[in-house]
Design a protein around this motif. Structure first.
Motif, mmCIF file in Angstrom:
data_model
loop_
_atom_site.group_PDB
_atom_site.id
_atom_site.type_symbol
_atom_site.label_atom_id
_atom_site.label_comp_id
_atom_site.label_asym_id
_atom_site.label_seq_id
_atom_site.Cartn_x
_atom_site.Cartn_y
_atom_site.Cartn_z
ATOM 1 N N LEU A 91 0.827 -1.210 0.000
ATOM 2 C CA LEU A 91 0.000 0.000 0.000
ATOM 3 C C LEU A 91 0.861 1.261 0.000
ATOM 4 O O LEU A 91 0.642 2.181 -0.813
ATOM 5 N N PHE A 92 1.842 1.328 0.903
ATOM 6 C CA PHE A 92 2.694 2.523 0.998
ATOM 7 C C PHE A 92 3.500 2.732 -0.286
ATOM 8 O O PHE A 92 3.695 3.869 -0.729
ATOM 9 N N THR A 93 3.978 1.628 -0.859
ATOM 10 C CA THR A 93 4.758 1.742 -2.103
ATOM 11 C C THR A 93 3.892 2.292 -3.226
ATOM 12 O O THR A 93 4.330 3.160 -3.995
ATOM 13 N N ALA A 94 2.663 1.796 -3.312
ATOM 14 C CA ALA A 94 1.737 2.297 -4.333
ATOM 15 C C ALA A 94 1.471 3.792 -4.143
ATOM 16 O O ALA A 94 1.432 4.555 -5.126
ATOM 17 N N LEU A 95 1.326 4.222 -2.885
ATOM 18 C CA LEU A 95 1.088 5.645 -2.608
ATOM 19 C C LEU A 95 2.288 6.497 -2.985
ATOM 20 O O LEU A 95 2.144 7.609 -3.525
ATOM 21 N N LEU A 96 3.493 5.992 -2.714
ATOM 22 C CA LEU A 96 4.693 6.737 -3.088
ATOM 23 C C LEU A 96 4.800 6.899 -4.598
ATOM 24 O O LEU A 96 5.151 7.983 -5.093
ATOM 25 N N PHE A 97 4.486 5.835 -5.328
ATOM 26 C CA PHE A 97 4.523 5.948 -6.792
ATOM 27 C C PHE A 97 3.427 6.889 -7.302
ATOM 28 O O PHE A 97 3.623 7.629 -8.265
ATOM 29 N N LEU A 98 2.292 6.881 -6.619
ATOM 30 C CA LEU A 98 1.189 7.750 -7.020
ATOM 31 C C LEU A 98 1.553 9.223 -6.822
ATOM 32 O O LEU A 98 1.204 10.077 -7.651
ATOM 33 N N PHE A 99 2.266 9.503 -5.730
ATOM 34 C CA PHE A 99 2.655 10.884 -5.434
ATOM 35 C C PHE A 99 4.157 11.094 -5.632
ATOM 36 O O PHE A 99 4.781 11.895 -4.926
ATOM 37 N N GLU A 100 4.721 10.391 -6.603
ATOM 38 C CA GLU A 100 6.167 10.454 -6.815
ATOM 39 C C GLU A 100 6.631 11.854 -7.216
ATOM 40 O O GLU A 100 7.674 12.329 -6.757
ATOM 41 N N LYS A 101 5.876 12.523 -8.061
ATOM 42 C CA LYS A 101 6.292 13.857 -8.515
ATOM 43 C C LYS A 101 6.322 14.873 -7.370
ATOM 44 O O LYS A 101 7.308 15.603 -7.217
ATOM 45 N N PRO A 102 5.262 14.947 -6.536
ATOM 46 C CA PRO A 102 5.350 15.860 -5.380
ATOM 47 C C PRO A 102 6.488 15.503 -4.424
ATOM 48 O O PRO A 102 7.147 16.396 -3.881
ATOM 49 N N LEU A 103 6.727 14.197 -4.221
ATOM 50 C CA LEU A 103 7.813 13.762 -3.357
ATOM 51 C C LEU A 103 9.157 14.204 -3.930
ATOM 52 O O LEU A 103 10.025 14.708 -3.208
ATOM 53 N N THR A 104 9.321 14.021 -5.240
ATOM 54 C CA THR A 104 10.562 14.421 -5.913
ATOM 55 C C THR A 104 10.815 15.910 -5.739
ATOM 56 O O THR A 104 11.940 16.339 -5.456
ATOM 57 N N SER A 105 9.771 16.697 -5.878
ATOM 58 C CA SER A 105 9.898 18.150 -5.715
ATOM 59 C C SER A 105 10.198 18.510 -4.265
ATOM 60 O O SER A 105 11.023 19.388 -3.992
ATOM 61 N N PHE A 106 9.556 17.806 -3.330
ATOM 62 C CA PHE A 106 9.703 18.110 -1.907
ATOM 63 C C PHE A 106 11.131 17.905 -1.427
ATOM 64 O O PHE A 106 11.647 18.692 -0.627
#
Length: 509
Positions: A91-106
């Protein structure tokens, strides 16, 4: 488990762990040798985030396994926690991939978004074998645990060497060969991350017996009980990571330097942070053996006195490591600044970060009080307070003192966490720590470093006698502290396994 057995298991966890961490340390230093501070910035940033995500993904289940294995059916516990962690990891991995772009920017990785993708896979694989590896520790099987860690690191090292010393030269000779196609210059330091992904995945194969003994059975009642104990440990776990993560994130937000200069400063900060790794390694290997030891010992008579003895030996060992690092900085400088001298400009923060690491290690030892009294939320509050201190001090000091300010923010944060944990621990679970003696040891090694630094600064670094005086003074201070410990702790040393016979007084007639 006696201190003798704890020492033996610490060696089993420790020797391979030290060897593997030194290999990892060497590989990271290779990255600093191959790439300048601006090039190593992405590497530093990614590996500041990975521990943060590891804590989030495992949400304290490792410690909870040790705690609940004392009075619950271990197979049922093993099955329940494995089911929990497998489902949440997916579940967490799927969420990270889903929000990968915001995470990358953050985290400021817009120039290398693929590094973030590989980072997520590292966390995914590392999390899946958390409970099987905890079972090895709980069942006191340090040999297999050590072998798996060694295999992972050796494979990681071999892959890095292959990419940079086999595939890269092959591409430079002929980019159209099979080996040449395996190296792409634009990935650069990213091959260190790719190698880590492969090594982490390979570890799962070595745990096939632990996975085949797992059954997809889930006890909801037990799980709720575990989670009530476990969820504060998510925040507690950040105790060792908040500065690794927050200092870098806050640095990017509050630094007044240009983007290029900021990346350079973070590269220098990351490289010099690595030199405090000896103490960090010792803390990690000590915790591997000590955490199950503390829980197993809790029901024995005289447990508090045992915890006090363990703390004393831990602090003494950390003092020796501090001196080994701080008195010989010139030697350590060669490791990070041999090819890129600009890394050496941050060398002065290494003793600060080393002492901060000692404070963190003491805090981990002190944390036994809230884990045994089921007051984990108090540990969470301590960590939150430490995070607030880190953020405020970084906002205040980074614009004025750059990474030196970040280093002192780390120092102050860990000192606060250590001090408040001691005060609260003595209130809820009193342990007779030899406080005055331990403070004296820490003050002595600090004064030795300051005196040694004063001697070094009054020498001409280009003179022929500089190195002789520098290293001679370092060895003298190290020897003096050794003699002090041998004299003051003679009785305690005489009770230790293996070395005790050298300190026992001869029988009088």
């Amino acid at each position: 488990m006696s201190i003798k057995k704890l020492a033996g298991q610490t060696l089993w966890y420790g020797v391979p762990r030290i060897f593997s961490r030194f290999l990892s340390f060497g590989i990271s230093l290779l990255g600093f040798q191959l790439f300048d501070p601006n090039g190593s910035y992405a590497f530093t940033q990614i590996y500041a985030v990975v521990p943060f995500l590891n804590i989030l993904f495992t949400y304290g289940l490792e410690t909870s396994y040790f705690r609940f294995a004392q009075d619950h059916d271990r197979q049922k516990l093993y099955n329940t926690l494995n089911v929990s962690i497998i489902i949440t990891t997916i579940l967490f991995t799927a969420l990270l991939f889903l929000f990968e772009k915001p995470l990358t920017s953050f985290i400021g990785m817009q120039r290398h978004p693929e590094f973030v993708t590989w980072m997520i896979w590292i966390v995914f694989f590392d999390t899946l074998y958390t409970i099987p590896m905890a079972r090895l520790r709980q069942e006191e099987r340090p040999r297999k645990y050590a072998f798996i860690n060694m295999f992972s690191v050796l494979l990681n090292v071999a892959l890095v060497l292959f990419f940079f010393y086999v595939a890269k030269p092959a591409r430079e000779a002929d980019p159209y060969t099979f080996l040449g196609q395996l190296y792409r210059p634009e990935i650069g330091i990213g091959y260190f991350i790719i190698s880590n992904v492969i090594a982490s995945a390979a570890c799962l194969l070595l745990l096939y017996k632990e996975f085949t003994s797992f059954r997809f059975e889930f006890d909801m009642k037990l799980w709720k009980e575990v989670m009530k104990y476990s969820y504060p440990l998510i925040i507690v776990g950040f105790g060792g990571m908040i500065n690794e993560m927050l200092s870098r994130l806050v640095y990017q937000k509050v630094s007044t330097a240009t983007v290029t200069q900021r990346e350079f400063e973070l590269g220098v900060f990351g490289a010099n942070y690595k030199l405090a790794v000896l103490i960090t390694i010792f803390i990690q290997i000590f915790r591997m053996a000590a955490e199950p030891f503390f829980f197993n010992q809790s029901r024995q008579e005289g447990a508090q006195r045992m915890y006090a003895r363990v703390m004393k030996f831990f602090v003494i060992a950390c003092c020796f490591m501090f001196l080994f690092i701080a008195l010989f900085l010139e030697a350590w400088k060669v490791l990070i600044a041999g090819k890129h001298p600009e890394y050496a400009e941050g060398l002065h923060i290494v003793p600060v970060l080393s002492m901060a690491s000692i404070f963190l290690g003491i805090y981990y030892n002190l944390s036994v009080w809230y884990k045994l009294t089921n007051k984990n939320m108090t540990g969470a509050y301590i960590t939150i307070a430490g995070a607030v201190i880190t953020i405020l001090l970084n906002i205040w000091w980074i614009p004025q003192f750059k990474y030196t300010g970040a280093a002192w923010a780390t120092f102050c944060c860990y000192f606060f966490m250590m001090a408040i944990s001691y005060v609260l621990g003595q209130k809820y679970y009193p342990i007779p720590y030899p406080k005055k003696k331990l403070i004296t040891y820490l003050v002595i090694v600090t004064l030795m470093y300051i005196l040694h630094e004063m001697i070094a600064r009054n020498l001409d670094p280009h003179s022929s006698y500089y190195k002789i005086t520098y290293y001679g003074a370092g060895l003298l201070f190290f020897a003096l502290f050794t003699l002090l410990i041998m004299k003051v702790e003679r009785k305690e040393l005489a009770r230790l396994p293996f070395v005790g016979k050298f300190f026992a007084r001869p029988a009088t007639r």
